[in-house]
Scaffold this motif. Structure first.
Motif, short mmCIF file in Angstrom:
data_model
loop_
_atom_site.label_atom_id
_atom_site.label_comp_id
_atom_site.label_asym_id
_atom_site.label_seq_id
_atom_site.Cartn_x
_atom_site.Cartn_y
_atom_site.Cartn_z
N ALA A 219 30.54 3.52 109.88
CA ALA A 219 31.93 4.79 109.45
C ALA A 219 31.57 6.21 109.07
CB ALA A 219 32.27 3.44 109.15
N SER B 151 36.69 -1.47 116.27
CA SER B 151 36.62 -2.23 115.75
C SER B 151 37.54 -2.18 114.70
CB SER B 151 35.49 -2.51 115.03
OG SER B 151 35.28 -3.32 113.75
N GLU C 204 37.86 -2.51 111.34
CA GLU C 204 37.34 -2.44 109.78
C GLU C 204 36.45 -0.53 110.38
OE1 GLU C 204 35.76 -6.35 110.41
OE2 GLU C 204 36.20 -4.79 111.71
N TYR D 147 39.78 1.58 110.87
CA TYR D 147 40.80 1.80 109.12
C TYR D 147 40.03 3.10 108.45
CZ TYR D 147 42.30 0.41 104.62
OH TYR D 147 42.79 0.46 103.13
N SER D 148 38.59 2.34 108.35
CA SER D 148 37.79 3.61 107.71
C SER D 148 37.87 4.65 107.95
CB SER D 148 36.71 3.08 107.83
OG SER D 148 35.13 4.19 108.08
#
Length: 202
Positions: A85, A126, A128, A131-132
């Motif tokens: 990420a 994705s 996740e 968001y990261s």
């Protein structure tokens, strides 16, 4: 029927992904590659609809391949499947025109659904990962980014001062502020941190 190439340097994972995706009625795995160079060759020879690629592979990374394909004007849509990420990777992927950026630990049914969306012209990221990336907002001002770019090119304080019409003392103050913001040990470390996060170009 959508034709895909899978590029992943871990043979067991590549084989499992290929087997599971091949069980989908509308997906045909036409090639598998263990490194980026092989992936690029397969894509150019087989002309698949999509390529599912890891980022970190031998010879050429998934992002290297995506950039080459964009430069070649390839119609193959690139889907990155990653465990990383990192903001720098994500921003580079977006610049390379990547259509999908997904996590490796997602179920294959999710991957198949994402491939259908991308094949139809959409883009899938994705949640996740998105968001990261949002959390890691660039703390540097435009002026600080300018100074870091010059440092990345090996410019001295005097050269930066002349190029940006600032006094040497002001440039040093900016560098000190940059190092504080990035929690860097030195100027080289500050450049590396900013490049890795995609806050200045690599």
């Amino acid at each position: 029927m959508m034709k895909i190439v899978i590029a992943e340097d871990q043979g067991m994972l590549r084989g499992a992904m290929s087997t599971l995706l091949s069980m989908e009625e509308d997906i045909e795995v036409v090639g598998q590659a263990g490194d980026g160079e092989e992936a690029l060759r397969l894509i150019l020879n087989l002309n698949p609809d999509l390529c599912v690629m890891d980022i970190e592979m031998p010879v050429l990374s998934g992002l290297d391949v995506a950039e080459r394909l964009k430069a070649e004007g390839s119609r193959c849509r690139v889907v990155i499947v990653t465990t990383f990420a990192r903001t720098g990777y994500f921003q580079r992927a977006m610049r390379a025109g990547v259509q999908g950026y997904l996590l490796k630990d997602a179920p294959v049914s999710d991957l198949a659904g994402a491939l259908r969306t991308i094949h139809a012209g959409g883009r899938v990221i994705s949640p996740e990962l998105a968001y990261s990336m949002w959390e890691q907002e660039n703390p540097l001002t435009e002026r600080e980014q300018d100074i870091l770019r010059h440092l990345a090119q090996g410019s001295t304080v005097g050269e930066i001062s002349g190029a940006l019409f600032l006094s040497p003392g002001t440039v040093r103050n900016y560098i000190s502020e940059i190092m504080q913001k990035l929690e860097a040990k030195n100027r080289i470390d500050a450049v590396a941190i900013a490049q890795n996060k995609g806050w200045i170009e690599t």
